[in-house]
Design a protein around this motif. Structure first.
Motif, PDB file in Angstrom:
ATOM      1  N   LYS A  36       1.103   4.166  -2.966  1.00  0.00           N
ATOM      2  CA  LYS A  36       0.987   5.551  -2.568  1.00  0.00           C
ATOM      3  C   LYS A  36       2.350   6.278  -3.209  1.00  0.00           C
ATOM      4  O   LYS A  36       2.362   7.341  -3.959  1.00  0.00           O
ATOM      5  CB  LYS A  36       0.845   5.648  -1.174  1.00  0.00           C
ATOM      6  N   ASP A  63       1.036  -1.241  -0.014  1.00  0.00           N
ATOM      7  CA  ASP A  63       0.015  -0.039  -0.047  1.00  0.00           C
ATOM      8  C   ASP A  63       1.028   1.153  -0.275  1.00  0.00           C
ATOM      9  O   ASP A  63       0.525   2.144  -0.740  1.00  0.00           O
ATOM     10  CB  ASP A  63      -0.767   0.125   1.263  1.00  0.00           C
ATOM     11  N   THR A  77       2.575   6.624  -7.056  1.00  0.00           N
ATOM     12  CA  THR A  77       1.793   7.408  -7.432  1.00  0.00           C
ATOM     13  C   THR A  77       1.879   8.952  -7.228  1.00  0.00           C
ATOM     14  O   THR A  77       1.636   9.552  -7.996  1.00  0.00           O
ATOM     15  CB  THR A  77       0.207   7.094  -6.853  1.00  0.00           C
ATOM     16  N   GLU A  78       2.503   9.104  -6.138  1.00  0.00           N
ATOM     17  CA  GLU A  78       2.863  10.641  -5.740  1.00  0.00           C
ATOM     18  C   GLU A  78       4.024  11.060  -6.528  1.00  0.00           C
ATOM     19  O   GLU A  78       4.040  11.923  -6.813  1.00  0.00           O
ATOM     20  CB  GLU A  78       3.200  10.766  -4.211  1.00  0.00           C
TER      21      GLU A  78
END
Ligand code: NDP
Length: 248
Positions: free
Chosen positions: A76, A72, A79-80
């Motif tokens: 994250k 997870d 994606t950032e």
């Protein structure tokens, strides 16, 4: 401009072998590529090498894909750093071979946790964003061992066969949102994973391959890139064997 220009691709593993070849193939097409491995230094060094080799954008992350919270966090961060993930390649995998009678429960669990649960963790983590975007490509690297079995590899065969069933079920869940889920099943490929096999076993395998050669990471990367591309947009739930005919 290629169809992968400015698309974000996450490849688990990718520090070497098939995953590295996939990362290089997408980086050459202008994709923003994320790879991961179990140690930060190795993942970052591999990413730098692939970027230098291809002139592309490649970032390396430390992640144990068997851990759901770690995955997870990886998704994250990717994606950032690189933008929403368009292609996920579940490539990371291990072997812990041995006959069933002598197989330790931890060797069973390690292989299932990495090769099967790892793909579950990654698919679950990327699927929410893919559903929002109403597009995406998931490619799971199974094995011909998941199709026909292999003595001494009950753990690996179970994980790889499980990955095929998992992919077909997930393909049905995601198809209406224009997200495809497909499987590549490699045969006998020249990587660290097969370098440990005995000379005798390697010679026997080569003899059984109708094309009489071991596959390369690039052979697998080409199939992965095809399934991620527009030419494969109507293909989902498929298993593509890339094995020189070994599993015929
Ligand atoms: P390698 O052993 O060469 O590479 C394995 C990769 O997986 C490495 O990048 C390793 O990174 C990564 N990895 C392993 N465990 C984890 C983990 N828990 N979390 C994150 N990354 C992990 O394997 P191959 O390139 O040969 O295999 C790639 C895939 O293809 C595997 O799923 C394998 O089962 C499959 N396959 C391979 C075949 C072959 O003949 N080689 C045939 C059929 C299928 P690091 O060590 O840096 O952590």
């Amino acid at each position: 401009m290629s169809e992968f220009s400015d698309k974000t691709v996450l490849i688990t593993g990718g520090t070497r072998g098939i995953g590295r070849a996939c990362a290089a193939a997408f980086a050459r097409e202008g994709a923003r590529v994320a790879i991961c491995g179990r140690t930060a230094a190795t993942a970052q060094a591999a990413a730098e090498e692939i970027a230098a080799e291809t002139g592309g954008k490649v970032v390396g992350f430390e992640t144990d894909i068997a851990s759901s919270p770690a995955v997870d966090a990886l998704v994250k961060s990717v994606t950032e750093t690189l933008g929403p993930i368009y292609v996920l390649v579940n490539n990371a995998g291990i072997t812990r071979d041995g006959l069933l009678m002598r197989m330790k429960p931890e060797d069973w669990s390690a292989v299932i946790d990495t090769n099967l649960t790892g793909a579950f963790n990654c698919c679950r983590a990327v699927s929410r964003d893919m559903l929002k975007q109403k597009t995406g490509r998931i490619i799971n690297i199974s094995s011909i061992i998941g199709i026909r079995g292999q003595g001494g590899q009950t753990n690996y065969a179970a994980a790889k066969a499980g990955l095929i069933g998992f992919s077909k079920a997930l393909a049905q869940e995601l198809a209406s949102r224009n997200i495809t889920v497909n499987v590549v099943a490699p045969g006998y490929i020249d990587t660290d994973m097969t370098a440990v096999l005995s000379e005798e076993l390697r010679a026997g395998l080569l003899e059984r391959i109708p094309m009489r050669r071991q596959g390369t990471g690039e052979d697998i990367a080409a199939a992965v890139k095809f399934l991620a591309g527009a030419d494969a947009s109507y293909i989902t739930g498929a298993v593509l064997q890339v094995d020189g005919g070994l599993a015929m």
